[in-house]
Design an enzyme around this catalytic site. Structure first.
Site, PDB file in Angstrom:
ATOM      1  N   PRO A  10       0.787  -1.228   0.000  1.00  0.00           N
ATOM      2  CA  PRO A  10       0.000   0.000   0.000  1.00  0.00           C
ATOM      3  C   PRO A  10       0.824   1.286   0.000  1.00  0.00           C
ATOM      4  O   PRO A  10       1.861   1.366   0.654  1.00  0.00           O
ATOM      5  CB  PRO A  10      -0.826  -0.101   1.293  1.00  0.00           C
ATOM      6  CG  PRO A  10      -0.129  -1.100   2.127  1.00  0.00           C
ATOM      7  CD  PRO A  10       0.524  -2.056   1.175  1.00  0.00           C
ATOM      8  N   ASN A  11       0.319   2.228  -0.771  1.00  0.00           N
ATOM      9  CA  ASN A  11       0.851   3.597  -0.886  1.00  0.00           C
ATOM     10  C   ASN A  11       2.153   3.685  -1.679  1.00  0.00           C
ATOM     11  O   ASN A  11       2.624   4.784  -1.974  1.00  0.00           O
ATOM     12  CB  ASN A  11       1.030   4.248   0.504  1.00  0.00           C
ATOM     13  CG  ASN A  11      -0.274   4.305   1.262  1.00  0.00           C
ATOM     14  OD1 ASN A  11      -1.267   4.816   0.732  1.00  0.00           O
ATOM     15  ND2 ASN A  11      -0.322   3.750   2.459  1.00  0.00           N
ATOM     16  N   ARG A  18       4.767  10.847  -2.742  1.00  0.00           N
ATOM     17  CA  ARG A  18       4.450  10.607  -1.340  1.00  0.00           C
ATOM     18  C   ARG A  18       5.652  10.966  -0.459  1.00  0.00           C
ATOM     19  O   ARG A  18       6.735  10.407  -0.642  1.00  0.00           O
ATOM     20  CB  ARG A  18       4.160   9.116  -1.213  1.00  0.00           C
ATOM     21  CG  ARG A  18       4.084   8.599   0.170  1.00  0.00           C
ATOM     22  CD  ARG A  18       4.155   7.077   0.204  1.00  0.00           C
ATOM     23  NE  ARG A  18       3.892   6.645   1.542  1.00  0.00           N
ATOM     24  CZ  ARG A  18       4.163   5.451   2.011  1.00  0.00           C
ATOM     25  NH1 ARG A  18       4.690   4.526   1.226  1.00  0.00           N
ATOM     26  NH2 ARG A  18       3.898   5.143   3.252  1.00  0.00           N
ATOM     27  N   TYR A  23      10.844   9.196   1.113  1.00  0.00           N
ATOM     28  CA  TYR A  23      10.869   8.146   0.096  1.00  0.00           C
ATOM     29  C   TYR A  23      11.474   8.576  -1.242  1.00  0.00           C
ATOM     30  O   TYR A  23      11.553   7.765  -2.163  1.00  0.00           O
ATOM     31  CB  TYR A  23       9.445   7.615  -0.131  1.00  0.00           C
ATOM     32  CG  TYR A  23       8.833   7.005   1.122  1.00  0.00           C
ATOM     33  CD1 TYR A  23       9.349   5.835   1.662  1.00  0.00           C
ATOM     34  CD2 TYR A  23       7.754   7.609   1.758  1.00  0.00           C
ATOM     35  CE1 TYR A  23       8.804   5.279   2.809  1.00  0.00           C
ATOM     36  CE2 TYR A  23       7.202   7.060   2.909  1.00  0.00           C
ATOM     37  CZ  TYR A  23       7.729   5.909   3.426  1.00  0.00           C
ATOM     38  OH  TYR A  23       7.191   5.343   4.563  1.00  0.00           O
ATOM     39  N   ASN A  72       8.050  -5.373  -0.553  1.00  0.00           N
ATOM     40  CA  ASN A  72       7.911  -4.245   0.353  1.00  0.00           C
ATOM     41  C   ASN A  72       6.415  -4.156   0.638  1.00  0.00           C
ATOM     42  O   ASN A  72       5.650  -3.655  -0.195  1.00  0.00           O
ATOM     43  CB  ASN A  72       8.431  -2.958  -0.281  1.00  0.00           C
ATOM     44  CG  ASN A  72       8.365  -1.790   0.696  1.00  0.00           C
ATOM     45  OD1 ASN A  72       7.763  -1.898   1.764  1.00  0.00           O
ATOM     46  ND2 ASN A  72       8.985  -0.677   0.326  1.00  0.00           N
ATOM     47  N   ALA A  75       2.927  -0.624   5.037  1.00  0.00           N
ATOM     48  CA  ALA A  75       2.448  -0.676   6.423  1.00  0.00           C
ATOM     49  C   ALA A  75       1.942  -2.066   6.822  1.00  0.00           C
ATOM     50  O   ALA A  75       1.891  -2.384   8.020  1.00  0.00           O
ATOM     51  CB  ALA A  75       1.356   0.365   6.624  1.00  0.00           C
ATOM     52  N   ASP A  85       2.084 -15.500   6.843  1.00  0.00           N
ATOM     53  CA  ASP A  85       1.716 -16.910   6.628  1.00  0.00           C
ATOM     54  C   ASP A  85       1.847 -17.295   5.158  1.00  0.00           C
ATOM     55  O   ASP A  85       2.259 -18.420   4.849  1.00  0.00           O
ATOM     56  CB  ASP A  85       0.280 -17.173   7.103  1.00  0.00           C
ATOM     57  CG  ASP A  85       0.192 -17.358   8.616  1.00  0.00           C
ATOM     58  OD1 ASP A  85       1.252 -17.479   9.273  1.00  0.00           O
ATOM     59  OD2 ASP A  85      -0.940 -17.373   9.135  1.00  0.00           O
ATOM     60  N   GLU A  96      12.575  -9.309   2.257  1.00  0.00           N
ATOM     61  CA  GLU A  96      11.795  -8.131   2.673  1.00  0.00           C
ATOM     62  C   GLU A  96      12.645  -6.877   2.463  1.00  0.00           C
ATOM     63  O   GLU A  96      13.820  -6.869   2.847  1.00  0.00           O
ATOM     64  CB  GLU A  96      11.459  -8.285   4.166  1.00  0.00           C
ATOM     65  CG  GLU A  96      10.781  -7.077   4.781  1.00  0.00           C
ATOM     66  CD  GLU A  96      10.514  -7.279   6.286  1.00  0.00           C
ATOM     67  OE1 GLU A  96      10.721  -8.394   6.810  1.00  0.00           O
ATOM     68  OE2 GLU A  96      10.116  -6.287   6.916  1.00  0.00           O
ATOM     69  N   HIS A  98      12.733  -2.420   2.702  1.00  0.00           N
ATOM     70  CA  HIS A  98      12.138  -1.134   3.045  1.00  0.00           C
ATOM     71  C   HIS A  98      13.035  -0.032   2.515  1.00  0.00           C
ATOM     72  O   HIS A  98      14.265  -0.136   2.598  1.00  0.00           O
ATOM     73  CB  HIS A  98      11.950  -0.995   4.558  1.00  0.00           C
ATOM     74  CG  HIS A  98      11.005  -2.018   5.084  1.00  0.00           C
ATOM     75  ND1 HIS A  98       9.656  -1.949   4.852  1.00  0.00           N
ATOM     76  CD2 HIS A  98      11.228  -3.170   5.740  1.00  0.00           C
ATOM     77  CE1 HIS A  98       9.079  -3.011   5.366  1.00  0.00           C
ATOM     78  NE2 HIS A  98      10.005  -3.782   5.911  1.00  0.00           N
ATOM     79  N   ARG A 105      12.702   5.289  12.764  1.00  0.00           N
ATOM     80  CA  ARG A 105      11.408   5.960  12.699  1.00  0.00           C
ATOM     81  C   ARG A 105      10.537   5.592  13.907  1.00  0.00           C
ATOM     82  O   ARG A 105      11.048   5.111  14.916  1.00  0.00           O
ATOM     83  CB  ARG A 105      10.747   5.642  11.344  1.00  0.00           C
ATOM     84  CG  ARG A 105      11.625   6.096  10.162  1.00  0.00           C
ATOM     85  CD  ARG A 105      10.977   5.796   8.833  1.00  0.00           C
ATOM     86  NE  ARG A 105       9.748   6.561   8.665  1.00  0.00           N
ATOM     87  CZ  ARG A 105       8.830   6.285   7.724  1.00  0.00           C
ATOM     88  NH1 ARG A 105       9.037   5.279   6.871  1.00  0.00           N
ATOM     89  NH2 ARG A 105       7.739   7.015   7.633  1.00  0.00           N
ATOM     90  N   ARG A 109       6.948   1.067  13.716  1.00  0.00           N
ATOM     91  CA  ARG A 109       7.552   0.525  12.490  1.00  0.00           C
ATOM     92  C   ARG A 109       8.713  -0.427  12.800  1.00  0.00           C
ATOM     93  O   ARG A 109       9.341  -0.969  11.905  1.00  0.00           O
ATOM     94  CB  ARG A 109       8.072   1.649  11.594  1.00  0.00           C
ATOM     95  CG  ARG A 109       6.988   2.562  11.080  1.00  0.00           C
ATOM     96  CD  ARG A 109       7.553   3.582  10.089  1.00  0.00           C
ATOM     97  NE  ARG A 109       6.695   4.736  10.013  1.00  0.00           N
ATOM     98  CZ  ARG A 109       5.598   4.825   9.245  1.00  0.00           C
ATOM     99  NH1 ARG A 109       5.249   3.831   8.450  1.00  0.00           N
ATOM    100  NH2 ARG A 109       4.853   5.915   9.247  1.00  0.00           N
TER     101      ARG A 109
END
Ligand code: DQA
Length: 138
Positions: A10-11, A18, A23, A72, A75, A85, A96, A98, A105, A109
């Protein structure tokens, strides 16, 4: 040729617009073109969704066939047992990533439900986190 799937949550469709101080100014689509040039020997696939279940579905779809998945989850990283899962349920290794250093932060998070299901994590290198994650599969 190795097949690697990038999954953004998301986002992240708003990258470039953003919170640019966190970012950056580049859209993911523009960055993806750079990435593809960096890895001419890799088939790179990109999927983005703001919907949790669609991220789960994509993991199921590619997670028994591809050579690597870079995720990524935005949130959902900090909330989603369903995505964790799904990562545990598939055979393709998942890294993963970020963009920001989440540990610098807000404390909410600092915890990821995904990390312990993943092969590894790359955090805080800006968009370059994705390149480093792809390198880890080669
Ligand atoms: C993020 C960090 C998350 O905490 C946040 O919710 C995001 C982006 C990152 O790439 O830095 O959406 O995953």
């Amino acid at each position: 040729m190795k097949r690697i799937q990038i999954i953004n949550g998301p986002n992240l469709n708003l990258l470039g617009k953003r919170e640019p101080s966190v970012y950056g100014n580049l859209s993911f689509e523009a960055y993806l073109e750079e990435l593809k040039k960096n890895f001419p020997g890799v088939e790179l696939f990109y999927f983005q969704s703001n919907v949790e279940g669609e991220l789960v579905n994509k993991l199921h779809e590619v997670g028994f066939e591809y050579d690597g998945i870079v995720i990524n989850a935005g949130a959902y990283t900090h909330t989603s047992i369903a995505i964790a899962d799904a990562i545990r349920s598939i055979t393709t290794p998942v890294v993963e990533v970020h963009i920001s250093n989440v540990f610098k932060r807000e404390s909410y998070r600092h915890h990821s439900y995904l990390s312990e299901a993943c092969k590894g994590c790359i955090v805080g290198f800006g968009l370059d986190s994705y390149r480093l994650a792809i390198e880890s599969f080669l």
